[in-house]
Design a protein around this motif. Structure first.
Motif, PDB file in Angstrom:
ATOM      1  N   PRO A  13       0.824  -1.214   0.000  1.00 18.51           N
ATOM      2  CA  PRO A  13       0.000   0.000   0.000  1.00 18.51           C
ATOM      3  C   PRO A  13       0.857   1.261   0.000  1.00 18.51           C
ATOM      4  O   PRO A  13       1.992   1.245   0.473  1.00 18.51           O
ATOM      5  N   THR A  47      -7.408  -0.709   8.353  1.00 12.73           N
ATOM      6  CA  THR A  47      -6.065  -0.733   7.782  1.00 12.73           C
ATOM      7  C   THR A  47      -5.143   0.302   8.393  1.00 12.73           C
ATOM      8  O   THR A  47      -3.947   0.125   8.425  1.00 12.73           O
ATOM      9  N   THR A  90      -5.278   4.326   2.087  1.00  9.61           N
ATOM     10  CA  THR A  90      -4.449   3.223   2.558  1.00  9.61           C
ATOM     11  C   THR A  90      -3.605   3.639   3.757  1.00  9.61           C
ATOM     12  O   THR A  90      -3.106   2.804   4.482  1.00  9.61           O
ATOM     13  N   THR A 110      -3.939   7.094  -1.092  1.00 11.17           N
ATOM     14  CA  THR A 110      -4.327   5.769  -1.543  1.00 11.17           C
ATOM     15  C   THR A 110      -3.438   5.412  -2.729  1.00 11.17           C
ATOM     16  O   THR A 110      -2.918   6.288  -3.419  1.00 11.17           O
TER      17      THR A 110
END
Lengths: 252, 432
Positions: B19, B266, B315, B330
Motif C-alpha cells: 500500500p 487498515t 491506505t 491511496t
C-alpha cells in the motif's frame, strides 16, 4: 472414537489407554500455523472443561482458583500424574503440540479419575503451541512453577529459534511466573543443557537455585524419574543436565 | 472462507502488493509519501520537492517500502521495507544518516520519544533497536548494527509504537496480540520486562495509536484489526476498556457489495490535541472518525467522512500537531497489468482545528486539490502525476485486500482438504 464401551485402545486390565494406539512423531513443527482453538485471553480459558470437580459449571468465573503449574511439552503426562498427588490442591496443566499425544494424556487422566475416585481432579492437558500462546492462557504472575522436561534439542543452528528455551521466550515465561516462581529444565543432551543454562543465567529476571534449595525441593527428584523420557534415559544409563532457576524482580 | 487457489505454497511476487504510505512532519514542514520503492518528499515550507541524498549507494530503496515515520521532534525520518534496509534521514538536509541492514524484510518502525533510538520489526517477529544518538558527532556511522530488543515468536509484527511518556513500547502482530514492554534504560541489552499483553482482538492487529490530551499525558492505546473493530486499552494492566465495531458504519456507505462485509481496519491516526481517531477501513471510500471519551473510557463513532466522486479508499493516514489537517493517501505498488507502476493519490481533510475537539458537529471537509497546502506542485511530486483513471484505484484497492489477507490471515483448509493432506501422513491413529 466410536464405541466407548469396547474401546480396543484401552487396556482391559488397568482401564488406561494403551500408548501404542497414540504413537506420534517425536517432533512437531512449532513454526507452522496452528488450526486448533486458542482462548482469546486468559479470562476465556474454560476451567470447567479441565477441572469439572472444582468448576461444575462454566459460568463460575468468580472463582479465584487458578492454574499454578504448567508443564510445557508434557509429552505422555508422566510428570503431571506424579505432581497431581504431591500437590493435590494445586491446579496444573500440561501443554503439548502433538494432537495424538494430547489425546492420550486426556484419556489417561480421565481413566485415572475413574479408577481413583476423588483423585487426579487437579490436572489437565491442552493441545497448544506454548511458544506462541502462553499469554493467552496465563495472566501476569499467575504461575508458580513451569516445567520444560526433555525438550526437543533442535541441534542445527538454523533451528535454534525453535528451541522452547530461548532468550526471547524467557521474557514471556518471566511474565507469567510470579516473583519467586521456579522454572525447571532438564535434558539428556549436553549441548542443550548448556544452552538452557546459559539462557537462564544471562536473563536479568532469573537466578539459579542453590544446591541446598535443590535438595530440599521435592519436585527436583521427579524431573528425571517421573517422565517417560527420563525413565528411558535412565534405562539406557544416560546422563541428564538440569537447570533450575527462580524468577526474581528485575533490578532497576 | 473458501479455499484460495494458493496450492503451490510459495507466495509469488505478484501478489505482494504494497500500500501507499503517508507521513506528515510534526509541524507540517514536510510531507512524505512512499509507493513501492519510491520515496517522495515535499517541503511545505519551501514549497518545493525535496531531492533525497544518499551517499551510501546509488539507488535508494530497492523494493517496496513498508513503513515510514517522522520522529516526535521532527529531526529524524525513517523508511524501511522489503529490501531489508532501514534508512534514517535527517529532515533538515534530507541526507541519509545511516543505513541499517536487516536480516529479514522490515514490517514496522518506531522512533523513541527522545529521538535517540530507532526500532524496527522484521517479518520473523524480532524487533531490533539502533542507537542513533548523533551527539557523539560521529556522522560517518553508516551501517550501524542493530541489537535485538524483543520478539513475538515467529509472527509478523504489524505495528510499533512508543507510549507518549516514553515508558512503554508497544508491538502488535498478526496473531491477534499486542505486547506492552517496559522500554529499558539500556535497550541494546534487550527489553525483558513485559508490562502486559492486550488480548481481545480476534484477527490480526493492523495498527496502533495513542490518544492523549493535556489532562491525560500517559494516554490510552487504540488498536485496529482485521476483525473490523477498534479497541481501547489501558496498557499498564492490558485490560480492554471498550470495543467499537465499525463494520456497520463501513457497510452503510457501500451500496454495491453487501455480501462483502469484510472490512479490516487498515490504518489509525489520532488527531493531536483532541480525542478523535481517524480510521481507514478496507472498501470504505472515506474515513470514520471515532471519538474517545477518556473519563468514561469509551469509543464511539462520531462521524463518517465520505469522499464523494473519486474512488478513494485511503491506505494510510497522517497528521501534524498544529495544522488541523488530516492527510490521506491511496495507491499501491507492484500492480501488474497496469500502465502506472507507482501511483498514489493524496487528499486532505480540514476542520480539526478551530472546532471544539470532541464536537461531533465540527465541519470536516475534504479539500479540493487546489486548496491543499503546496497545491498542484505537491500533488505532482507526491502522486507522480496530477490526473488519473479512477478505475486504477479500485483495482489497487482490490489487489491490496487480497495481498493483505494472504499476508496476515491464516490459511483455512476445508475438512476434506485437511483429511487429504493427512492421508499422506504415516503416523495416523488406527481406527477399528
Amino acid at each position: 472414537m466410536s464405541g466407548k464401551e469396547t474401546n480396543p485402545t484401552f487396556s482391559k486390565s488397568t482401564g488406561l489407554p494403551r500408548k501404542r494406539f497414540y504413537r506420534a512423531r517425536a517432533h512437531s513443527n512449532p513454526l507452522s500455523d496452528s488450526h486448533f482453538p486458542v482462548p482469546v485471553s486468559p479470562r476465556h480459558v474454560d476451567y470447567s472443561v479441565h477441572y469439572p470437580q472444582y468448576f461444575p459449571s462454566s459460568d463460575q468465573v468468580d472463582s479465584c482458583k487458578k492454574i499454578q503449574f504448567a508443564d510445557i511439552g508434557c509429552g505422555f503426562g508422566g510428570l503431571l500424574i506424579s505432581l497431581s498427588t504431591l500437590f493435590p490442591e494445586t491446579l496444573m496443566i500440561g501443554m503439548e503440540l502433538r494432537d495424538k499425544v494430547t489425546e492420550y494424556v486426556k484419556e489417561r487422566i480421565l481413566a485415572l479419575r475413574v479408577t481413583n475416585p476423588g483423585q487426579y481432579q487437579n490436572i489437565s492437558v491442552v493441545r497448544t503451541n506454548s511458544m506462541k500462546y502462553i499469554p493467552n492462557y496465563f495472566e501476569k504472575g499467575q504461575l508458580s512453577k513451569m516445567f520444560f522436561l526433555f525438550p526437543d534439542p533442535h541441534f542445527k543452528e538454523k533451528n535454534h529459534r525453535r528451541r522452547v528455551i530461548s532468550p526471547f521466550l524467557l521474557d514471556e515465561y518471566a511474565y507469567v511466573l510470579e516473583v519467586g516462581g521456579i522454572i525447571y529444565t532438564i535434558t539428556d543432551v549436553e549441548e542443550l543443557g548448556d544452552w538452557m543454562k546459559t539462557c537462564l543465567e544471562n536473563h536479568p529476571m532469573f537466578e539459579a537455585l542453590t544446591d541446598e534449595e535443590l535438595k530440599a525441593d521435592p519436585v527436583t527428584k521427579l524431573l528425571s524419574s517421573a517422565t517417560e523420557e527420563g525413565q528411558k534415559v535412565d534405562r539406557n544409563g544416560g546422563q541428564t543436565f538440569r537447570a533450575v532457576y527462580r524468577r526474581i524482580a528485575p533490578s532497576l | 472462507m473458501e479455499d484460495t487457489p494458493m496450492e503451490n505454497g510459495e507466495t509469488n511476487k505478484d501478489s505482494e502488493v504494497a500500500p501507499a504510505l503517508i507521513a506528515v512532519h510534526p509541524t507540517q514542514s514536510s510531507v512524505a509519501v512512499a509507493v513501492g520503492s519510491d520515496l517522495r518528499v515535499f517541503d511545505l515550507l519551501g514549497g518545493c520537492a525535496v531531492s533525497l541524498v544518499d551517499d551510501s549507494g546509488s539507488s535508494l530503496h530497492k523494493d517496496s517500502i513498508r513503513a515510514i515515520r517522522y520522529g516526535a521532534d521532527g529531526k529524524l525520518f525513517v523508511s524501511a521495507g522489503d529490501d531489508k534496509t532501514v534508512k534514517i534521514w535527517s529532515t533538515e538536509s534530507w541526507r541519509c544518516i545511516t543505513t541499517v541492514c536487516s536480516e529479514k524484510r522490515v514490517s514496522a518502525v518506531a522512533i523513541s520519544s527522545d529521538g535517540s533510538y530507532v526500532c524496527f520489526a522484521d517479518k520473523f517477529g524480532v524487533v531490533w533497536v539502533v542507537d542513533v544518538d548523533v551527539s557523539d558527532g560521529n556522522q560517518a556511522s553508516v551501517n550501524k548494527k542493530a541489537a535485538p530488543l524483543l520478539s513475538h515468536y515467529c509472527s509478523i509484527i504489524t505495528s510499533l509504537e512508543f507510549s507518549p511518556d516514553g515508558r512503554f513500547f508497544v508491538s502488535a502482530d498478526r496473531d491477534f496480540k499486542i505486547r506492552v514492554t517496559v522500554f529499558p534504560k539500556k535497550p541494546l541489552d534487550g527489553a525483558h520486562e513485559i508490562q502486559s499483553f492486550s488480548l481481545g482482538h480476534t484477527e490480526f492487529v493492523s495498527c496502533l495509536a495513542f490518544v492523549c490530551t493535556q489532562e491525560c499525558l500517559q494516554g490510552f492505546l487504540v488498536s485496529g484489526s482485521g476483525d473490523s473493530t477498534v479497541r481501547l486499552w489501558d496498557i499498564s494492566s492490558g485490560s480492554l476498556l471498550n470495543t467499537c465495531d465499525i463494520r456497520e458504519k463501513a457497510g452503510l456507505l457501500e451500496s454495491k457489495g453487501i455480501e462483502e462485509c469484510y472490512g479490516a481496519v487498515t490504518n489509525l491516526c489520532t488527531i493531536p490535541d483532541s480525542t478523535l481517531v481517524a480510521v481507514a477501513v478496507q472498501s470504505l471510500q472515506g474515513i470514520i472518525l471515532l471519538s474517545c471519551d477518556l473519563s468514561a473510557q469509551t469509543l464511539h463513532v462520531a462521524k463518517v467522512v465520505s469522499i464523494e466522486g473519486d474512488a478513494f479508499i485511503p491506505t494510510s493516514l497522517g497528521t501534524s500537531s498544529s495544522s488541523g489537517l488530516l492527510w490521506m493517501v491511496t495507491g499501491a505498488s507492484n500492480l501488474h497489468d497496469s500502465q502506472y507502476p507507482c501511483v498514489a493519490r493524496v487528499k486532505v481533510i480540514s476542520g480539526f482545528k478551530e472546532s471544539t475537539p470532541d464536537s461531533v458537529e465540527h465541519g470536516s471537509i475534504v479539500l479540493k486539490d487546489n486548496e491543499i497546502p503546496g497545491g498542484e506542485k505537491l500533488l505532482e511530486k507526491l502522486q507522480g502525476r496530477v490526473s488519473f483513471d479512477e478505475n486504477f484505484f479500485l483495482t489497487a484497492a482490490e489487489a491490496l485486500k487480497t495481498s493483505m489477507s494472504n499476508l496476515l490471515i491464516k490459511k483455512q483448509y476445508s475438512t476434506e482438504k485437511r483429511e487429504f493432506r493427512k492421508r499422506t501422513r504415516n503416523d495416523k491413529k488406527l481406527k477399528q
